[in-house]
Each structure stands twice: as C-alpha cells, then as structure tokens.
Design a protein around this motif. Structure first.
Motif, PDB file in Angstrom:
ATOM      1  N   VAL A 163       0.445  -1.225   0.222  1.00 26.37           N
ATOM      2  CA  VAL A 163       0.023   0.068  -0.467  1.00 26.37           C
ATOM      3  C   VAL A 163       0.936   1.077  -0.131  1.00 26.37           C
ATOM      4  O   VAL A 163       0.475   2.222  -0.869  1.00 26.37           O
ATOM      5  CB  VAL A 163      -1.019  -0.121   0.803  1.00 26.37           C
ATOM      6  N   TRP A 164       2.241   0.964   0.328  1.00 21.62           N
ATOM      7  CA  TRP A 164       2.642   2.432   0.205  1.00 21.62           C
ATOM      8  C   TRP A 164       3.748   3.319  -1.136  1.00 21.62           C
ATOM      9  O   TRP A 164       3.801   4.165  -1.163  1.00 21.62           O
ATOM     10  CB  TRP A 164       4.268   1.655   1.231  1.00 21.62           C
ATOM     11  N   PHE A 165       2.883   2.017  -1.951  1.00 19.48           N
ATOM     12  CA  PHE A 165       3.504   2.135  -3.721  1.00 19.48           C
ATOM     13  C   PHE A 165       2.101   2.902  -3.960  1.00 19.48           C
ATOM     14  O   PHE A 165       2.525   3.533  -5.102  1.00 19.48           O
ATOM     15  CB  PHE A 165       3.977   1.116  -4.232  1.00 19.48           C
ATOM     16  N   ASP A 166       1.518   2.923  -3.238  1.00 17.89           N
ATOM     17  CA  ASP A 166      -0.480   3.900  -3.964  1.00 17.89           C
ATOM     18  C   ASP A 166      -0.380   4.767  -3.004  1.00 17.89           C
ATOM     19  O   ASP A 166      -1.509   4.531  -2.657  1.00 17.89           O
ATOM     20  CB  ASP A 166      -1.398   2.568  -4.319  1.00 17.89           C
ATOM     21  N   PRO A 167      -0.623   6.559  -3.919  1.00 20.53           N
ATOM     22  CA  PRO A 167      -1.199   7.665  -3.349  1.00 20.53           C
ATOM     23  C   PRO A 167      -2.991   7.354  -2.450  1.00 20.53           C
ATOM     24  O   PRO A 167      -2.876   7.817  -2.084  1.00 20.53           O
ATOM     25  CB  PRO A 167      -0.866   8.136  -3.907  1.00 20.53           C
ATOM     26  N   GLY A 168      -3.600   6.631  -3.029  1.00 18.15           N
ATOM     27  CA  GLY A 168      -4.718   6.006  -3.164  1.00 18.15           C
ATOM     28  C   GLY A 168      -4.967   5.362  -2.278  1.00 18.15           C
ATOM     29  O   GLY A 168      -6.392   4.984  -1.461  1.00 18.15           O
ATOM     30  N   GLU A 169      -4.140   4.373  -1.974  1.00 15.13           N
ATOM     31  CA  GLU A 169      -4.473   3.369  -0.424  1.00 15.13           C
ATOM     32  C   GLU A 169      -3.025   4.443   0.582  1.00 15.13           C
ATOM     33  O   GLU A 169      -3.733   3.602   2.014  1.00 15.13           O
ATOM     34  CB  GLU A 169      -4.015   1.964  -0.590  1.00 15.13           C
ATOM     35  N   VAL A 170      -2.487   4.821   0.727  1.00 16.31           N
ATOM     36  CA  VAL A 170      -1.534   4.979   1.979  1.00 16.31           C
ATOM     37  C   VAL A 170      -2.286   5.744   2.487  1.00 16.31           C
ATOM     38  O   VAL A 170      -2.904   6.701   2.308  1.00 16.31           O
ATOM     39  CB  VAL A 170       0.044   6.010   1.656  1.00 16.31           C
ATOM     40  N   SER A 171      -1.522   6.011   3.982  1.00 15.75           N
ATOM     41  CA  SER A 171      -2.553   6.734   5.054  1.00 15.75           C
ATOM     42  C   SER A 171      -1.132   7.586   5.780  1.00 15.75           C
ATOM     43  O   SER A 171      -0.355   6.914   5.195  1.00 15.75           O
ATOM     44  CB  SER A 171      -3.746   5.803   5.899  1.00 15.75           C
ATOM     45  N   GLY A 172      -1.902   8.348   6.928  1.00 18.67           N
ATOM     46  CA  GLY A 172      -1.133   9.662   6.754  1.00 18.67           C
ATOM     47  C   GLY A 172       0.188   8.515   7.768  1.00 18.67           C
ATOM     48  O   GLY A 172       0.066   9.576   9.374  1.00 18.67           O
ATOM     49  N   PRO A 203       5.991   6.275   4.598  1.00 15.93           N
ATOM     50  CA  PRO A 203       5.212   5.862   2.709  1.00 15.93           C
ATOM     51  C   PRO A 203       5.394   7.095   2.598  1.00 15.93           C
ATOM     52  O   PRO A 203       6.075   7.064   1.149  1.00 15.93           O
ATOM     53  CB  PRO A 203       3.510   5.438   3.340  1.00 15.93           C
ATOM     54  N   PHE A 204       5.403   8.192   2.935  1.00 13.97           N
ATOM     55  CA  PHE A 204       5.037   9.543   2.154  1.00 13.97           C
ATOM     56  C   PHE A 204       7.041   9.394   1.314  1.00 13.97           C
ATOM     57  O   PHE A 204       6.249   9.975   0.366  1.00 13.97           O
ATOM     58  CB  PHE A 204       5.047  11.023   2.755  1.00 13.97           C
ATOM     59  N   TRP A 205       7.841   8.669   1.870  1.00 18.20           N
ATOM     60  CA  TRP A 205       9.048   9.431   0.845  1.00 18.20           C
ATOM     61  C   TRP A 205       8.990   7.820   0.020  1.00 18.20           C
ATOM     62  O   TRP A 205      10.163   8.934  -1.098  1.00 18.20           O
ATOM     63  CB  TRP A 205      10.400   8.442   2.385  1.00 18.20           C
ATOM     64  N   ILE A 206       8.547   7.009  -0.106  1.00 20.45           N
ATOM     65  CA  ILE A 206       8.554   6.648  -0.685  1.00 20.45           C
ATOM     66  C   ILE A 206       8.220   6.707  -2.169  1.00 20.45           C
ATOM     67  O   ILE A 206       7.768   6.860  -3.075  1.00 20.45           O
ATOM     68  CB  ILE A 206       7.653   4.691  -1.068  1.00 20.45           C
ATOM     69  N   LEU A 207       6.942   7.293  -1.706  1.00 25.18           N
ATOM     70  CA  LEU A 207       5.469   8.082  -2.928  1.00 25.18           C
ATOM     71  C   LEU A 207       6.154   9.321  -3.508  1.00 25.18           C
ATOM     72  O   LEU A 207       6.342   9.614  -4.901  1.00 25.18           O
ATOM     73  CB  LEU A 207       4.336   8.833  -2.184  1.00 25.18           C
ATOM     74  N   TYR A 208       7.049  10.077  -2.318  1.00 26.26           N
ATOM     75  CA  TYR A 208       8.129  11.500  -2.736  1.00 26.26           C
ATOM     76  C   TYR A 208       8.804  10.448  -4.133  1.00 26.26           C
ATOM     77  O   TYR A 208       9.209  11.577  -5.026  1.00 26.26           O
ATOM     78  CB  TYR A 208       8.735  12.357  -1.991  1.00 26.26           C
ATOM     79  N   ALA A 209       9.902   9.991  -3.820  1.00 28.30           N
ATOM     80  CA  ALA A 209      10.370   9.188  -4.663  1.00 28.30           C
ATOM     81  C   ALA A 209       9.910   8.388  -5.974  1.00 28.30           C
ATOM     82  O   ALA A 209      11.144   8.058  -6.939  1.00 28.30           O
ATOM     83  CB  ALA A 209      11.593   8.312  -3.640  1.00 28.30           C
ATOM     84  N   HIS A 230      -8.778  13.392  -6.499  1.00 24.68           N
ATOM     85  CA  HIS A 230      -9.408  12.445  -5.948  1.00 24.68           C
ATOM     86  C   HIS A 230      -9.365  11.591  -5.213  1.00 24.68           C
ATOM     87  O   HIS A 230     -10.132  11.142  -4.533  1.00 24.68           O
ATOM     88  CB  HIS A 230     -11.127  12.763  -6.499  1.00 24.68           C
ATOM     89  N   ARG A 231      -8.420  10.018  -5.924  1.00 28.41           N
ATOM     90  CA  ARG A 231      -7.949   9.390  -5.556  1.00 28.41           C
ATOM     91  C   ARG A 231      -7.050   9.596  -4.561  1.00 28.41           C
ATOM     92  O   ARG A 231      -7.470   8.382  -3.498  1.00 28.41           O
ATOM     93  CB  ARG A 231      -7.903   8.099  -5.828  1.00 28.41           C
ATOM     94  N   ALA A 232      -6.353  10.057  -3.934  1.00 30.60           N
ATOM     95  CA  ALA A 232      -5.425  10.225  -3.202  1.00 30.60           C
ATOM     96  C   ALA A 232      -6.044  10.188  -1.483  1.00 30.60           C
ATOM     97  O   ALA A 232      -6.910  11.245  -1.574  1.00 30.60           O
ATOM     98  CB  ALA A 232      -3.960  11.368  -3.327  1.00 30.60           C
ATOM     99  N   LYS A 233      -5.789   9.759  -0.912  1.00 30.28           N
ATOM    100  CA  LYS A 233      -6.192   9.686   0.566  1.00 30.28           C
ATOM    101  C   LYS A 233      -4.984  10.232   2.141  1.00 30.28           C
ATOM    102  O   LYS A 233      -5.436  10.676   3.019  1.00 30.28           O
ATOM    103  CB  LYS A 233      -6.000   8.286   1.223  1.00 30.28           C
ATOM    104  N   GLY A 234      -3.831  10.962   1.082  1.00 31.93           N
ATOM    105  CA  GLY A 234      -2.775  11.164   1.937  1.00 31.93           C
ATOM    106  C   GLY A 234      -3.295  12.578   2.557  1.00 31.93           C
ATOM    107  O   GLY A 234      -2.547  12.732   3.453  1.00 31.93           O
ATOM    108  N   SER A 235      -3.791  13.575   1.782  1.00 32.32           N
ATOM    109  CA  SER A 235      -3.780  14.427   2.658  1.00 32.32           C
ATOM    110  C   SER A 235      -5.135  15.310   2.762  1.00 32.32           C
ATOM    111  O   SER A 235      -5.738  16.142   1.842  1.00 32.32           O
ATOM    112  CB  SER A 235      -3.214  15.376   1.907  1.00 32.32           C
ATOM    113  N   LYS A 236      -6.017  14.929   4.269  1.00 30.84           N
ATOM    114  CA  LYS A 236      -7.862  15.294   3.846  1.00 30.84           C
ATOM    115  C   LYS A 236      -7.727  16.915   3.793  1.00 30.84           C
ATOM    116  O   LYS A 236      -8.879  17.054   3.379  1.00 30.84           O
ATOM    117  CB  LYS A 236      -7.846  14.210   5.664  1.00 30.84           C
ATOM    118  N   SER A 237      -6.510  17.421   4.397  1.00 26.09           N
ATOM    119  CA  SER A 237      -6.611  18.935   4.751  1.00 26.09           C
ATOM    120  C   SER A 237      -6.719  19.567   2.965  1.00 26.09           C
ATOM    121  O   SER A 237      -7.338  20.688   3.573  1.00 26.09           O
ATOM    122  CB  SER A 237      -5.200  19.389   5.640  1.00 26.09           C
TER     123      SER A 237
END
Length: 122
Positions: free
Chosen positions: A12-21, A25-31, A88-95
């Motif tokens: 789930v760390w590879f998918d911005p739609g599945e990763v949570s806060g 995991p955001f280091w992985i997504l950023y890369a 719309h799919r990404a869950k990482g930034s609720k704010s």
C-alpha cells in the motif's frame, strides 16, 4: 541522491490512493511519483509536471498548465483528467481535500483547482 530506509515496504505504500498518514510511506511516494510542483534545492515551488501556474486575485482559483508530451510508463499521454482522477483518489492529504471545492480538467493540458475559501494550496 541515495536514500536508506530500514523498513519493510508494504504494497500500500506504493499507491497514493491507499497509503494513510504516516511519514515513512510518503518518502516512498515522493521517490516514485511526480507532482505538479515540488520543492527542489533553492526553490520550494519548482515546476514539475506543471510547467506554469496562475493564482486568481482572490486566491480561490489555481490553474496549472501541464507539460506537453509527457507519458505514463505504458505510453498513455498525461492529461488534466489524470490529475483530477489522482487528486480525488489520493487519501494522503485530508486538509487539502477539505479546501478544494472542485477540480476541473479545462483542457487536456490545463487543470483548475477551485477552493471553498481564499487561501493557499501551494
């Protein structure tokens, strides 16, 4: 640049739609994933997938001009519809999601973010 992270990487760390806060995991997504704009040395708002952007005088509308000719790994073109879908799919930034009223694919290479209230999303 080299990164050393001593963790087990759940899928789930590879998918911005599945990763949570969590931070790791955001280091992985950023890369792995690119952004419209991103911080780079010497410039906290460097163009990346977007070549330029404008902000309305009331700071409620942000419009990004996407780089032309970009393609996904499978050869599909990168378009404003992809930005809209990904946002719309990404869950990482609720704010951030709470600030955005709508995302419009204005043209294939233009995407517009309309906010509920004046403010900064960059």
């Amino acid at each position: 640049m080299r990164w050393a992270l001593y963790v087990t990487l759940p899928p789930v760390w590879f998918d911005p739609g599945e990763v949570s806060g969590q931070l790791t995991p955001f280091w992985i997504l950023y890369a792995l994933h690119d952004a419209l704009i991103k911080p780079m040395p010497g410039n906290m708002l460097s163009p990346s997938l977007a070549e330029s952007w404008t902000v309305s005088a009331d700071q409620r509308v942000y419009e990004f001009k996407l780089r032309e000719g970009l393609k996904f790994h499978n050869g599909d073109p990168f378009t404003a519809e992809d930005v809209k879908f990904s946002f719309h799919r990404a869950k990482g930034s609720k704010s951030l999601h709470n600030k955005v009223k709508e995302v419009l694919a204005v043209e294939p290479t233009r995407v517009r973010f309309v906010l509920h209230e004046p403010g900064q999303i960059l």
